[in-house]
Scaffold this active site. Sequence first.
Site, PDB file in Angstrom:
ATOM      1  CG  ASP A 151      -1.947   0.885   1.277  1.00 45.41           C
ATOM      2  OD1 ASP A 151      -2.543   1.832   0.179  1.00 45.41           O
ATOM      3  OD2 ASP A 151      -2.523   1.177   1.794  1.00 45.41           O
ATOM      4  CG  ASP A 184      -3.089   4.038  -3.121  1.00 48.49           C
ATOM      5  OD1 ASP A 184      -4.227   3.093  -4.184  1.00 48.49           O
ATOM      6  OD2 ASP A 184      -3.621   4.176  -2.547  1.00 48.49           O
ATOM      7  CD  GLU A 185      -5.535  -0.691  -1.477  1.00 46.91           C
ATOM      8  OE1 GLU A 185      -5.148  -1.616  -0.735  1.00 46.91           O
ATOM      9  OE2 GLU A 185      -6.721  -0.404  -1.606  1.00 46.91           O
TER      10      GLU A 185
END
Length: 375
Positions: free
Chosen positions: A25, A119-120
Site C-alpha cells: 500500500d 496505489d495498492e
Amino acid sequence: MSIAPPEPEDIGEEAPGLRKVIHVDMDAFYASVEQRDEPALRGKPLAVGGEGPRGVLTTCSYEARKFGCRSAMPSITARRLCPDLIFRPPRFAVYSAISRQIREIFLDYTPAVEPLSLDEAFLDVTEDLRGIGSATRIAELIRARIKAETGLTASAGVSYNKFLAKLASDQNKPDGLCVIRPGEGADFVAALQVRRFFGIGPRGAEKMAALGIETGADLARCDIAFLRRHFGSQADYLYRAARGIDLRRVKANRARKSVGTERTLDKDLSSGSALREVLAAIIDLTWERIEKSRSQGRTVTLKLKHADFSQLTRARSLPRAVADKAELALIGHALLDELLPLAQPVRLVGLTLSALDEDEPEAPPVQAAQQLLPF
C-alpha cells in the site's frame, strides 16, 4: 449500518495449504507524488482535490491528517480544520504512469498480482519467480526498489491470507512493514478494534458497540447463530474475520466491476440542455477509459445526485456488449430523457458501464504447508 465484506464469489473456495501473501500500500500516494514533484510542499499539510465550495479531498498528506483531514472530506471542512492546508488538483495521468512502474516491480517477483487501485495490490509469492522463498524478504526488496525507482515510500503487510496481509500493511504506516506468521493471526485480530476490519464503517462499529462488540476478541466470542441473527448475510464473513480466516485467492489481473465517470458540478443544474452538455463530456471521458481498459460491458447506468445527496439512477442492459461510443451516448442520453424534467436540480452526474466481459486467469498452484518455510 455499513458492513461491506468481500464479494460473495471471493470467499467461497478454500485454497489448499498455507499461502504467502503480501499487501503493498503506497503511503498517501497522490499527495506523496505532489510533494516529490514539488519539493516546496514537503513537510506541509497538502490536499489533493478540488478547492471550491463543492470540492472534495481525494487524499491528503500525513501532515494534513494530523489536523483530522481525510479522503472524501469536503474541502470546506478540511480548510476549517487546517487553515494552512495547500490544495493541488489531481494529476491522474501521472499517478497512473507511476502505478504502472510499480506494477512492473511486482511482476519481477510473481505473476500473481491483484491490483485493488492505483496505489495498492495483493501479491501471492507462494512460488516466487526468483526462488527467494521468504515473503518477508520479498516485501523488503519490493519496498526498497519502489523507494529507489520512484522516490516514494510504501508500506507492506505479509501474512498467509489476504485479510491479514491487508491489516498488517496498515499496522506500521507510513513506510512500515508488518509480518503476521502462521499461527499468529487469531491473536493479532483479537487485539484489534473491529473498526479496523475491512468493510466495517462507523455505523457498523456503532451497532457492534451497542451489542458489546468492540474488539476482535469480542467478535470471536459470538457464535454463528448470534451473528446471523444480528448481521444476516454478513455473519459468515464476520465469523471468519474474527478468527483470522480468509479463503479468498489472490486473483491475477482481477477483472474490473465497472468503468465510469462522475462529475460534481460547479452549480446545481436542472435544465435539460445544460445536463445534456455535461453528459456529453462525461461520455467522452468514460469511453476513453473503456478503451484504455479494453473493457466490454452490457449495462449502462446514469446517476444524478441532488443537493441533499439523494439520488436518481436509471440503467439499461443489452444482450451483448455496447458496440461503440455512439451507442453509449445514445443509451446515456435516453436514460437522461427518462428523468427529465427534474423535480429539483442536481449537483453530480455520473455514467457507468458494467457487466464487463473480461477473462481472469487462474491463480498459480499452491505448495503444501510444510514447503513454505521460511515465511
